[in-house]
Write a protein that holds these residues in place. Structure first.
Motif, PDB file in Angstrom:
ATOM      1  N   GLU A  20       0.895  -1.151  -0.009  1.00 37.82           N
ATOM      2  CA  GLU A  20       0.045   0.018  -0.028  1.00 37.82           C
ATOM      3  C   GLU A  20       0.553   1.100   0.017  1.00 37.82           C
ATOM      4  O   GLU A  20       0.256   2.309  -0.460  1.00 37.82           O
ATOM      5  N   GLU A  21       2.278   1.082   0.485  1.00 38.43           N
ATOM      6  CA  GLU A  21       2.832   2.360   0.313  1.00 38.43           C
ATOM      7  C   GLU A  21       3.748   2.454  -0.740  1.00 38.43           C
ATOM      8  O   GLU A  21       4.713   3.426  -0.935  1.00 38.43           O
ATOM      9  N   ALA A  22       3.848   1.644  -1.618  1.00 37.08           N
ATOM     10  CA  ALA A  22       4.745   1.437  -2.709  1.00 37.08           C
ATOM     11  C   ALA A  22       4.179   2.423  -3.682  1.00 37.08           C
ATOM     12  O   ALA A  22       3.126   3.147  -3.878  1.00 37.08           O
ATOM     13  N   TYR A  23       5.369   3.065  -4.546  1.00 40.20           N
ATOM     14  CA  TYR A  23       4.927   3.748  -5.682  1.00 40.20           C
ATOM     15  C   TYR A  23       5.871   3.784  -6.762  1.00 40.20           C
ATOM     16  O   TYR A  23       6.854   3.064  -6.872  1.00 40.20           O
ATOM     17  N   VAL A  24       5.679   4.475  -8.078  1.00 34.22           N
ATOM     18  CA  VAL A  24       6.422   4.288  -9.330  1.00 34.22           C
ATOM     19  C   VAL A  24       6.553   5.834  -9.728  1.00 34.22           C
ATOM     20  O   VAL A  24       5.415   6.505  -9.851  1.00 34.22           O
ATOM     21  N   ILE A  25       7.489   6.109 -10.193  1.00 34.55           N
ATOM     22  CA  ILE A  25       7.929   7.579 -10.909  1.00 34.55           C
ATOM     23  C   ILE A  25       8.358   6.959 -12.071  1.00 34.55           C
ATOM     24  O   ILE A  25       9.361   6.528 -12.463  1.00 34.55           O
ATOM     25  N   HIS A  26       7.493   7.384 -13.237  1.00 35.64           N
ATOM     26  CA  HIS A  26       7.897   6.729 -14.669  1.00 35.64           C
ATOM     27  C   HIS A  26       7.788   8.048 -15.517  1.00 35.64           C
ATOM     28  O   HIS A  26       6.628   8.925 -15.464  1.00 35.64           O
ATOM     29  N   HIS A  27       8.615   8.031 -16.509  1.00 32.37           N
ATOM     30  CA  HIS A  27       8.705   8.812 -17.714  1.00 32.37           C
ATOM     31  C   HIS A  27       8.322   8.127 -18.605  1.00 32.37           C
ATOM     32  O   HIS A  27       8.705   6.991 -19.155  1.00 32.37           O
ATOM     33  N   HIS A  28       7.383   8.988 -19.496  1.00 35.88           N
ATOM     34  CA  HIS A  28       6.576   8.328 -20.658  1.00 35.88           C
ATOM     35  C   HIS A  28       6.433   9.337 -21.739  1.00 35.88           C
ATOM     36  O   HIS A  28       6.325  10.429 -21.612  1.00 35.88           O
ATOM     37  N   THR A  79      11.825   5.366 -11.144  1.00 35.26           N
ATOM     38  CA  THR A  79      11.926   4.620  -9.932  1.00 35.26           C
ATOM     39  C   THR A  79      10.731   3.897  -9.397  1.00 35.26           C
ATOM     40  O   THR A  79       9.452   4.002  -9.845  1.00 35.26           O
ATOM     41  N   VAL A  80      10.864   2.575  -9.084  1.00 37.21           N
ATOM     42  CA  VAL A  80       9.805   1.535  -8.539  1.00 37.21           C
ATOM     43  C   VAL A  80      10.298   1.467  -7.040  1.00 37.21           C
ATOM     44  O   VAL A  80      11.598   1.020  -6.825  1.00 37.21           O
ATOM     45  N   SER A  81       9.512   1.767  -6.049  1.00 40.84           N
ATOM     46  CA  SER A  81       9.912   1.763  -4.602  1.00 40.84           C
ATOM     47  C   SER A  81       8.880   1.157  -3.537  1.00 40.84           C
ATOM     48  O   SER A  81       7.731   1.684  -3.681  1.00 40.84           O
ATOM     49  N   SER A  82       9.391   0.413  -2.885  1.00 41.66           N
ATOM     50  CA  SER A  82       8.504  -0.393  -1.899  1.00 41.66           C
ATOM     51  C   SER A  82       9.196  -0.390  -0.337  1.00 41.66           C
ATOM     52  O   SER A  82      10.245  -0.973  -0.572  1.00 41.66           O
ATOM     53  N   PRO A  83       8.725  -0.289   0.681  1.00 40.73           N
ATOM     54  CA  PRO A  83       9.308  -0.422   1.743  1.00 40.73           C
ATOM     55  C   PRO A  83       9.584  -1.702   2.107  1.00 40.73           C
ATOM     56  O   PRO A  83       8.620  -2.547   2.005  1.00 40.73           O
ATOM     57  N   LYS A  84      10.834  -2.101   2.712  1.00 37.48           N
ATOM     58  CA  LYS A  84      10.993  -3.435   3.001  1.00 37.48           C
ATOM     59  C   LYS A  84      10.551  -3.820   4.482  1.00 37.48           C
ATOM     60  O   LYS A  84      10.519  -4.984   4.861  1.00 37.48           O
ATOM     61  N   ALA A 106      15.436   2.413   7.215  1.00 39.32           N
ATOM     62  CA  ALA A 106      13.982   1.884   7.595  1.00 39.32           C
ATOM     63  C   ALA A 106      13.342   1.434   6.330  1.00 39.32           C
ATOM     64  O   ALA A 106      12.736   0.345   6.491  1.00 39.32           O
ATOM     65  N   TRP A 107      13.161   2.235   5.628  1.00 44.01           N
ATOM     66  CA  TRP A 107      12.569   1.924   4.342  1.00 44.01           C
ATOM     67  C   TRP A 107      13.177   0.732   3.540  1.00 44.01           C
ATOM     68  O   TRP A 107      12.526  -0.310   3.025  1.00 44.01           O
ATOM     69  N   ASP A 108      14.473   0.993   3.414  1.00 42.97           N
ATOM     70  CA  ASP A 108      15.346  -0.149   2.777  1.00 42.97           C
ATOM     71  C   ASP A 108      16.568  -0.346   3.347  1.00 42.97           C
ATOM     72  O   ASP A 108      17.713   0.401   3.148  1.00 42.97           O
ATOM     73  N   PRO A 109      16.644  -1.552   4.409  1.00 41.43           N
ATOM     74  CA  PRO A 109      18.110  -1.678   5.179  1.00 41.43           C
ATOM     75  C   PRO A 109      19.193  -1.850   4.261  1.00 41.43           C
ATOM     76  O   PRO A 109      20.394  -1.982   4.807  1.00 41.43           O
ATOM     77  N   ASP A 110      19.141  -2.189   2.859  1.00 41.06           N
ATOM     78  CA  ASP A 110      20.165  -2.472   1.879  1.00 41.06           C
ATOM     79  C   ASP A 110      20.705  -1.411   1.352  1.00 41.06           C
ATOM     80  O   ASP A 110      21.675  -1.625   0.489  1.00 41.06           O
ATOM     81  N   ALA A 111      20.050   0.024   1.471  1.00 41.60           N
ATOM     82  CA  ALA A 111      20.432   0.910   0.814  1.00 41.60           C
ATOM     83  C   ALA A 111      21.908   1.564   1.358  1.00 41.60           C
ATOM     84  O   ALA A 111      22.304   0.828   2.132  1.00 41.60           O
ATOM     85  N   ASP A 112      22.588   2.105   0.495  1.00 43.89           N
ATOM     86  CA  ASP A 112      23.937   2.415   0.356  1.00 43.89           C
ATOM     87  C   ASP A 112      24.195   3.572   1.367  1.00 43.89           C
ATOM     88  O   ASP A 112      23.473   4.760   1.037  1.00 43.89           O
ATOM     89  N   ALA A 113      24.782   3.684   2.409  1.00 42.67           N
ATOM     90  CA  ALA A 113      24.921   4.743   3.490  1.00 42.67           C
ATOM     91  C   ALA A 113      25.673   6.238   2.722  1.00 42.67           C
ATOM     92  O   ALA A 113      25.271   7.224   3.197  1.00 42.67           O
ATOM     93  N   GLY A 114      26.677   5.537   1.736  1.00 42.76           N
ATOM     94  CA  GLY A 114      27.338   6.745   1.149  1.00 42.76           C
ATOM     95  C   GLY A 114      26.307   7.476   0.046  1.00 42.76           C
ATOM     96  O   GLY A 114      26.108   8.768   0.163  1.00 42.76           O
ATOM     97  N   VAL A 115      25.364   6.798  -0.547  1.00 44.96           N
ATOM     98  CA  VAL A 115      24.427   7.299  -1.540  1.00 44.96           C
ATOM     99  C   VAL A 115      23.439   8.441  -0.735  1.00 44.96           C
ATOM    100  O   VAL A 115      22.988   9.319  -1.219  1.00 44.96           O
ATOM    101  N   ILE A 116      23.149   7.510   0.566  1.00 40.49           N
ATOM    102  CA  ILE A 116      22.296   8.497   1.310  1.00 40.49           C
ATOM    103  C   ILE A 116      22.669   9.721   1.847  1.00 40.49           C
ATOM    104  O   ILE A 116      22.255  10.889   1.925  1.00 40.49           O
ATOM    105  N   ALA A 117      24.022   9.619   2.331  1.00 43.11           N
ATOM    106  CA  ALA A 117      24.877  11.118   2.941  1.00 43.11           C
ATOM    107  C   ALA A 117      24.921  11.837   1.771  1.00 43.11           C
ATOM    108  O   ALA A 117      24.574  13.088   2.009  1.00 43.11           O
ATOM    109  N   GLU A 118      25.330  11.400   0.528  1.00 41.85           N
ATOM    110  CA  GLU A 118      25.397  12.365  -0.679  1.00 41.85           C
ATOM    111  C   GLU A 118      23.768  13.073  -0.977  1.00 41.85           C
ATOM    112  O   GLU A 118      23.834  14.275  -1.348  1.00 41.85           O
ATOM    113  N   ASP A 119      22.770  12.284  -0.736  1.00 42.16           N
ATOM    114  CA  ASP A 119      21.565  12.754  -1.108  1.00 42.16           C
ATOM    115  C   ASP A 119      21.159  13.848  -0.117  1.00 42.16           C
ATOM    116  O   ASP A 119      20.424  14.812  -0.461  1.00 42.16           O
ATOM    117  N   TRP A 120      21.446  13.437   1.290  1.00 41.88           N
ATOM    118  CA  TRP A 120      21.177  14.410   2.298  1.00 41.88           C
ATOM    119  C   TRP A 120      21.914  15.817   2.053  1.00 41.88           C
ATOM    120  O   TRP A 120      21.403  16.832   2.174  1.00 41.88           O
TER     121      TRP A 120
END
Length: 724
Positions: free
Chosen positions: A120-128, A169-174, A494-508
């Motif tokens: 129910e919390e999943a989403y898609v961001i799609h270019h068409h 993007t296709v994203s769904s919380p783990k 918490a959304w994705d425990p396998d996410a990359d901590a470096g990518v997250i830091a750069e995003d922040w």
């Protein structure tokens, strides 16, 4: 006007101006967190303006409205224009936002529907590319919650100046339940809180609903946090009374459109303190009925109440063991009360006996493993990342992987209780990921902690993660501007425990400070190294629990003679003339046996044990030869000294950013780094001198001598330390 009153008046006017400025773009106070939508550069802004002038965004709920408001706020700040909302019947725009049930059927929606995960919390961001040749971007959620999360993700892409045509993007919380735990008291003090007082103004609730509550909800929703425990795990039973339930209900009403549920810490002895019962025995029918009635009352106030967090039979808190019952007896009693309403019980595994165990690190495992498979389906065992207590570095908790028939959840500490409070710049994404990616070998290789808690390994239906919050009434929410990154990183992991901590830091960094390449190139390595820097000058080579007594501020390796041995530092480092470290192998406490054989093999032999955990698992002589060729004493000293040098390097990196960030933020971080440097020197000198009296070896050549003798550091006393 006398001078004290005049000074207070000037201070008040200054504070009002800072708050006004933070809301009006005059100054970047940090209040807006990573949602400070500063204008993009001309090239990126022009790229977006043409395609985002109007939006198809059907309104079907309160959550839809807050999502559209956020999108409008972001586009106005980033691009200088508000979008025009078109009706779904006339989709003439390049951006469509909604669910399969609210958006008009077209090729873009049909394509995106096939990619939506079943969540129910999943989403898609799609270019068409539409049939008319006009490019279209679609944000599609399974529900309005998915739409909200998709909108925040889309805004993040804009903040990073991503090409619309490449956003896919296709994203769904783990993890299903992604919570903040607030250790907030009813008097607005915060246990282990270093960013001011509690956000919750209980005295003025429910009548006055501070706009800050909405901004808190926005920030949490932007990183996918969907639950908040309002009160301290060392709970006050008053939280369960009608006046406070009414206050909690007011917060729940504010949070609900942002997909956030309210939870409460429950005091196990509440039937005695509030109900006048003789005991709180979970097998007493009067007690079970009291909790059933209390649960029904709570749901009358808060229909979507999430459930209880419970700290029981730990550090003096009441619990089922007071009556000869087990943790399962207590948790199941509360779970039965909540079950008719869909609530959950999060039962903390941070426990240790009133009598001292032979090794504190073994206690939770010893108490809980025997109960595996006996908990109700709506009970989740909340386990800290390590077996001691949020230390700067700990091996993963042995319970992860040891209870396959029970639901386990992670508890991280976002607030920096043992990592320098809000005076130290420490990015905790690396700590969180280190634990999540640790391999338990519970079901062979790649049985990571992340796979345990996301339900993949043991197929548990309810998954959860909790983070002890670092928020408060400080203008910038977290005390240290970079403390915001830890709130942000926790939510993302918490959304994705396998996410990359470096990518997250750069995003922040990008979402908070912008996309200047030189700034990012300088600050990202600093953040990624920062936690190791602090470990070096506080607790290198697997040392732990060396902090000051009670308040946990500053070094205290000499702490001894307290009510419990395991509340002292000497209990853990065991330094003597023969060596240093805690032997947790079979020749010592045998705590290592609580892990899988493959994990034991990594740590059992000091010759191959990673340096990071060496003294956690081994008591070794001072002249033990390290992998570097140095003696243990030399290596210990060099870690302490390198930690201080690394803080100095952090100062130089930050000083080079002058002019690239707002002056208020620049000065605050610069000042705090100066404080951190002083604290690093204090830790280094105090610990090196203390341990030197046992090693009887000189500080290695080339390293400066401490400024004061050991007695000076031992005599330091700190009054009114925050969070204590």
């Amino acid at each position: 006007m006398d001078r004290p009153i005049f000074r207070r008046y000037v201070l008040l006017v200054s504070l009002v101006f800072v708050v006004f400025a933070s809301h009006n773009g005059i100054a970047q106070s940090g209040y807006r967190l990573w949602l400070d939508y500063q204008p993009l550069g001309p090239s990126a802004a022009d790229h977006y303006r043409e395609r985002l002038q109007a939006v198809v965004f059907p309104m079907d709920s309160e959550t839809d409205h807050v999502a559209f408001d956020e999108l409008s706020r972001a586009l106005e700040g980033l691009l200088g224009q508000k979008p025009m909302r078109q009706s779904a019947a006339t989709p003439k725009t390049g951006l469509m936002v909604g669910t399969p049930g609210t958006l008009p059927a077209n090729d873009a929606v049909e394509q995106a529907k096939t990619r939506l995960p079943d969540n129910e919390e999943a989403y898609v961001i799609h270019h068409h590319s539409a049939a008319n040749g006009r490019p279209m971007t679609l944000i599609l959620g399974n529900t309005d919650k998915g739409v909200l999360y998709g909108v925040f993700a889309f805004i993040g892409a804009l903040q990073r100046s991503e090409d619309l045509a490449r956003i896919d993007t296709v994203s769904s919380p783990k993890i299903k339940l992604r919570l903040l735990n607030h250790w907030d008291n009813l008097d607005r003090t915060v246990e282990r809180g270093y960013a001011g007082f509690s956000l919750w103004d209980w005295h003025r609730l429910p009548g006055y609903r501070d706009p800050r509550y909405t901004d808190y909800a926005r920030a949490n929703a932007s990183v996918g946090i969907n639950g908040t425990v309002l009160n301290n795990v060392n709970a006050n039973a008053l939280m369960l009374t009608a006046p406070y339930l009414e206050k909690a209900a007011a917060l729940a009403d504010i949070f609900r459109p942002y997909g956030i549920k309210v939870y409460l810490s429950a005091r196990f002895s509440a039937p005695i303190e509030l109900g006048g019962l003789a005991d709180a025995d979970p097998l007493n029918s009067e007690v079970t009925q009291w909790w059933a009635d209390k649960a029904a009352e709570i749901y009358r106030y808060i229909p979507d109440f999430g459930g209880f967090l419970v700290k029981a039979n730990s550090e003096g808190q009441p619990g089922p063991q007071n009556y000869g019952r087990s943790h399962a007896d207590g948790a199941n009693m509360l779970a039965d009360a909540l079950a008719p309403f869909g609530g959950v019980v999060m039962w903390r595994a941070f426990v240790y006996e009133d009598t001292e165990p032979e090794d504190r690190a073994k206690q939770a495992y010893n108490e809980f493993v025997l109960l595996d498979g006996t908990f109700r389906d709506n009970v989740i065992i909340q386990v800290k990342n390590g077996a001691i207590d949020f230390q700067p570095r700990e091996p993963f908790h042995p319970l992860f992987g040891a209870m396959p028939q029970s639901q386990l959840m992670m508890e991280f500490q976002i607030t920096q209780e043992y990592l320098g409070f809000a005076t130290n710049l420490v990015y905790l994404g690396t700590l969180f990921s280190e634990t999540l990616q640790a391999d338990t070998y519970a079901d062979g290789p790649n049985s990571t902690v992340a796979r345990v808690i996301d339900g993949e390994l043991n197929h548990q239906p309810i998954t959860a993660m909790a983070g002890v919050a670092n928020t408060g009434t400080a203008t910038n929410w977290t005390g240290h501007p970079f403390g915001q990154a830890n709130w942000y990183a926790y939510g993302r992991l918490a959304w994705d425990p396998d996410a990359d901590a470096g990518v997250i830091a750069e995003d922040w960094l990008r979402r908070t400070f912008g996309n200047d390449a030189s700034f990012l190139d300088a600050l990202l390595p600093l953040m990624m190294r920062s936690r190791e820097t602090v470990v070096n000058y506080m607790t290198p080579l697997g040392l732990h629990h060396l902090m000051g007594w009670s308040h946990h501020y500053g070094p205290g390796p000499w702490i001894r003679d307290k009510p419990r041995a395991d509340w002292t530092s000497v209990y853990y480092h065991q330094a003597d003339t023969n060596g240093i470290g805690f032997d947790r192998t079979a020749s010592g406490s045998d705590a290592l046996s609580q892990y899988a054989p493959e994990v034991q093999a990594q740590f059992n032999d000091p010759q191959i044990c990673p340096d990071e955990y060496l003294l956690w698992f081994h008591h070794l002589p001072w002249d033990f030869q390290m992998k570097s060729g140095e003696s243990l004493w030399e290596s210990l000293c060099r870690h302490y000294y390198s930690g201080v040098e690394e803080v100095s390097a952090m100062q130089a990196v930050w000083e080079a950013q002058r002019g690239k960030v707002d002056e208020i933020i620049f000065r605050e971080v610069a000042d705090l780094l100066a404080v951190q440097y002083e604290e690093a020197e204090l830790w280094r000198d105090a610990c090196v001198l203390y341990f030197q009296q046992f090693s009887k070896m000189p500080i290695p050549t080339g390293l400066p001598q401490p400024e004061h003798p050991l007695e000076y550091y031992e005599s330091l006393y700190y009054h009114f330390v925050p969070g204590n």
